[in-house]
Design a protein around this motif. Structure first.
Motif: not given
Lengths: 307, 307, 307, 307, 307, 307
Positions: A127-130, A168-174
């Motif tokens: 879900x977060x990948x979206x 690991x996947x989402x650079x924007x997840x700060x």
């Protein structure tokens, strides 16, 4: 007089009687709901696969708009759609993830606030990948557990790992704020990894000793994705969950955290996971969870100036 | 390979995943389903109000077309619609009846075979009223009880009286065959009234001692409405019902009666009533009832030359 | 029209709405009921302590007189009393037995047919002691188990031993017919002791292969005490019992044995034991047991020329 | 030593083992109990019909007199009768109401404090009609919901309307205090109508933030009828109810309100409604409700100088 | 007298109180039991993961040796070991399969007859791989379903495919006899593939119409692996299973097939799968399954000349 | 990464996966666990016989060592053994007591801290007898009830009397602190007898109004045996118990008492009684009780300088 309508046990159970749509269809609403009836990534008592339907049924006692005792209307004019459930494979985690991300993206393109009904907590990763395009994404996670483990029982995709996979996947997840942590056992490597990323790890004892301080410590003016693991709540409030932990949130405490988060940030998505209706024959678990979702939506749309 | 699709617990639960329609909408199918979640006319253990939704969920394990071990396809090309539930009032029996009759009539105008999901057995009276124009209507009723009582506990509308009300109201209802009768207690006035009308009252002992003779005695070449009270079946087969009676139909015996009825007559309508899913935590009651409906539909459409 | 009266869930639950009496009071009826809510002598799953109340509640769906489909009335004019339950100690087996025997004797003095609601099967020993004056007493026992063990788990008073204790104590107890025996495990000493006394040990396979022969082999023109252990019935019929054994009596087979026993003998007493309502959330176990008792009473009173 | 007596699961279940009387019989006690096993006026999950029997069974763990840890005796010398249940029709609301009012009047003539066991909340209207002669009657209502709606789902007699019907019918009903209100949804017309009559509408948040102030605001020196809707309590305390709402009364908070009401007023009647024992397999809902009733009686009779 | 020992609910629950061993340890017995608590490959209602423990607990009512009513001893001198459960990963099917095959091989090296407790039916594939060295292996499968599908819901490892994977992998697996087939829906490709391999597909209707003929058609003098899917039995006998299908085996019919198989062949392995104890609150499902296993072992060891 | 191991539902259920030992065997550990599956001495709802196994299963989610959010390890290096259950007779209380005392003594000789899993509270008497040699033994009892009654329902051995029997038998038992007392009904003779011995009787209201004062009042520097009756906790926290009483301990309050007791005394033994898993279908009762035991062990071993 209240307008005649179905009693809660009557009629087809879409979420709050919203129109049923296809994720990829041509529609546009304020809120859209998507179910992810997947629970094979949990390690104890299954049943979260039954949660999306149970939440839809339970939502029929909480159909907006609402009018409070003070006469104020909430969620008036806010539009809803029910996009059904992701079509899931039997077993393949990565295929499940691909389909879930795709469906969630479709929702995001068509509504202001997508609401996701798990499923075990592993679904939060796809879900977060979206939300990979959201600048400086923050997560506020209500949970008894950290869910930041690298590998558990030989698996990287379990419900102990969604946030590890996400960072690991989402650079924007700060940043992740996890509230409600408790229990005898934490994975030291996971704790260290979360601390290394400066995540906020707020134990449940902090909520109980000084809730205002906890509310102060929440993100402000951020793009926030809210993930509610129902085992964050006390087992006496929500018995229907795989891995209950004592001394959790009351409903009011949980709502205080959710309201503070909603009112001071831009909420971009919301999920509720780990509800196992089969484990609570009283039926109150899904009824309270459906209301928790609706009350959170009230806060989100009031904060956004809607209404 | 079986085409990917929702697992049975996934997706919105319409009956056999049929499109959701409004009773008065513009659509046309072979089969249409209508729920009547009404159970306040029964006199013992409530719960039949939950049956329409439970049957929809259970039907997702029996989505046609079917292919048998012999390779024959059943219900291929037969089209379905789910017309949702009748909007019911809280209490007023005559208003319930009016709305149910209206919705059932709408279905009849739009499909070949309407299927009604009760509800307690009292709903069969307003359902039958929707068939007032059928010439020489016969009813085949699977049931442990006669349901032909005039008044019970001061009420003419209870689930003991639907067929009494029906014969009073519908001149075209020429005959009722009731199969599966048993128990210690019958209302003598009701038995006498049914016998005076030459109804066929077939005790369960006849089914057990000579099923072929029972099948021979069924109507032939008639316009038949089938009413399945699930307490006709044995409580070990369908525990989820208000008033279980021992020594009832096995599933195979019930299907034999239903198949013989379907194959030799014109079936104009079908209802299944008195299922109380809340009384069977194993969940098998609704699963078997959903299959019973689907297998009966196979017989009806094969008899009519469809497929 | 059926006379207005309580619906089955209404009113105080005495057995078939009979007047409540004290065992030692001044009253006289055809039938009197006594509960023995004692289950600490069983060795597996408790709950038979709840059976007397559950049977009373369930009996309210089977209140006589009954009128059959054939118009014949049954139990018309037969009078009933409910003598409540034996006041039991917490633990002391011999004190329980003394009180039970005393209460049962009081019933025998005041009614034609005492009906005893267990409790586990150990209660049959003190109940039988109340029949010490009956000449040449026979017992017909429906049961999966022999219950003739001398000592089990260091105890002489368990629910495996009631008939062993009875034959030791009662010289007038001349014969026991046990029907329905099955299972992998018998106590060889108990079998030998029963065979040494020429008891009739009829396995369930005999019932299934040749029921008429079994019926022929039953006592005739005897003074008979009937003891129904509900685990004699198939677990699919009566799931609510401590120690279920597969391949047991159907309801109809059990009634055939009970009817043949009642019609050809003088029935002096009747008990039903080992019902554990807490183990069957469908509620059908007690409903069927209550009906089994009432139908047996029909047979007894029709055989005795009553009605 | 405690005097030998039935263990709680033994003996016929009248309320606190009180003698069973007819409402119209010749008897006179301090307290009399009447059941109203009626639940067809509720709009969600049925089962309140089973509450009167469940409360009787549960009351057997709370048989007075009581001796506290401080050695004080409570309810010593207070006499009880159990008047059974109202004989209810299957369906007709107005007939149900007539019979209930009549039976309640009979109780009032024979006892000091009638206690009514619902049933759903709609039964409070006919119960209150039996108090039409009480000067300046006040009602104290513990409830999550207002229950002052004019019409719901086409019905004026539902469990949402008892107090609306009561104020229309009873000129002597001068004031209602409703405590525990919460939830997302109120009927604005009902709120306005209650406010127009100057009813006290006390939200649950007031109880949680300042219970002493709430207690101060209760009526004083009035004739008070107490109506306890068990959904006023928190669902974790009483899961067995049709429509649970989170963040309700703890047992102690509810008792504080009831004790303050009892101690400072003349309590003329008491009901407890909306208990659905079938929805709580743990059995604690009825056990706690029975105790709540008994503890309230302690307060009433201590306030009245009895004991 | 029966030797003092634990009552069935006492003591640590190993299978029939056998010593607990490690699969790779140094031990040697006639029978060894291995659990495979894996249920994520099923497509409907989970719970088979709880079966190995439930079967161990239930087995404590069926601890050998057994003495029948005829005085014959069964399983006397036959030795048992309980090798615990396979250590399973959370999700990875192929890793699960590898570990299961390895543990099953270890059992085969140490005992005459390994008994495997599933788990869903997917576990039979890795179990059969441990028999790759058995010449001309036959499988006798009791099952409502064929379980020979190539791919279901995008997965090759589901509980619909174990035998398809097995025949692809094991050249020595020469024949499968599937008994009890029924239901509306078969996968035509799977049926064709099984028929192409000359598998025996025996529908349940054959069992019901002519059991002796079915028994005659079973393999003789072969090396046979028996796989019991408990949904082969009737849902009234075994309600605790994911996908119940009506009109299944009675316990006696299932035992007739198992006995005939055991008596006329060399049984090399046995599994029991798809038991979901969480779906049967009466507890009888596991009790009957444990007995079915033990009674099958009686037949196997009597056929082999043991005892 | 967490080391691969059984998921909580996998593997044989010994307590925290400890090695299984015989009470009289040759072994030596820090902690040893013994079950006493005895519940026939309770006077209401049975099921505590199932608690030892349920606690073992539940303990598998709480296997030490634990690492907290703060990185501290608890119970590291502390060794465990599971000594199984006492072999109990069916009925004889004094034989039960003899065997229980013997087994408990064996444990004491072999471990530092024996942990006993009841069973109803009557088992604490024979357990305490195994501590007859401890100088100046104190008991800290968490309980809603006093359990100091001389005789109840004609029995001296019921679960209301364990501490009365203990003080009569054990001269070294110098003091009992009972915390959590509440309810309407106390046995005045028992209260007087406890007060005559200067026992500390601490009502639950004291815990709620001033927990620090309660903690101050606990024994210090004593040899303490801790007895946890789970009905001391609130029924919303632990629904699975025979006799629930409202307004009990939260988990945190109970742990505060247990931690203060453990940290300031020498804990010589610990029991947990009156858990009835069959009364809580959500399963949380045993999960929380297992964790309560483990967290108490953390406190004990940290106080003793271990770890």
């Amino acid at each position: 007089m209240i307008t005649p309508a179905h009693l809660p046990y009557g009629g087809i159970a879409t979420f709050v009687r919203a129109p049923l749509v296809e994720p990829q269809g041509s529609w546009r609403t304020d809120v859209a709901v998507l179910g992810v009836p997947y629970d094979i990534a949990l390690g104890f008592r299954p049943g979260a696969r039954f949660a999306p339907r149970a939440l839809r049924e339970a939502s029929l006692r909480s159909v907006p708009p609402f009018t409070g005792l003070d006469g104020q209307t909430r969620l008036g004019g806010v539009t809803f759609a029910d996009a059904g459930d992701v079509v899931l494979p039997s077993l393949e985690p990565e295929l499940m993830q691909a389909r879930t991300t795709t469906a969630a993206q479709a929702l995001r393109e068509r509504c202001t606030l997508p609401v996701f009904l798990g499923g075990d907590h592993s679904v939060t990763f796809p879900l977060l990948r979206a939300f990979a395009d959201v600048p400086e994404l923050h997560v506020v996670q209500l949970d008894a557990h950290l869910d930041f483990t690298d590998v558990r029982n030989d698996t990287r995709w379990s419900n102990s790992s969604p946030f590890r996979r996400a960072v690991e996947t989402l650079p924007n997840l700060v940043h992740i704020t996890t509230i409600g942590l408790r229990g005898l056992r934490f994975d030291p490597e996971a704790v260290a990894a979360a601390r290394a990323r400066s995540h906020s790890l707020i134990p449940m004892t902090d909520v109980q000793s000084d809730l205002p301080a906890v509310l102060q410590s929440l993100p402000r003016d951020r793009n926030v994705y809210i993930s509610v693991d129902v085992d964050g709540l006390d087992p006496s409030v929500i018995p229907g969950t795989s891995s209950p932990e004592p001394d959790g949130f009351t409903y009011a405490q949980a709502m205080a955290v959710l309201a503070a988060t909603a009112r001071h940030n831009r909420v971009v998505g919301l999920d509720l996971v780990e509800l196992a209706p089969n484990l609570d024959p009283t039926g109150r678990s899904e009824l309270l969870c459906a209301r928790l979702i609706m009350e959170t939506l009230c806060e989100v749309f009031e904060a956004s100036g809607h209404e």
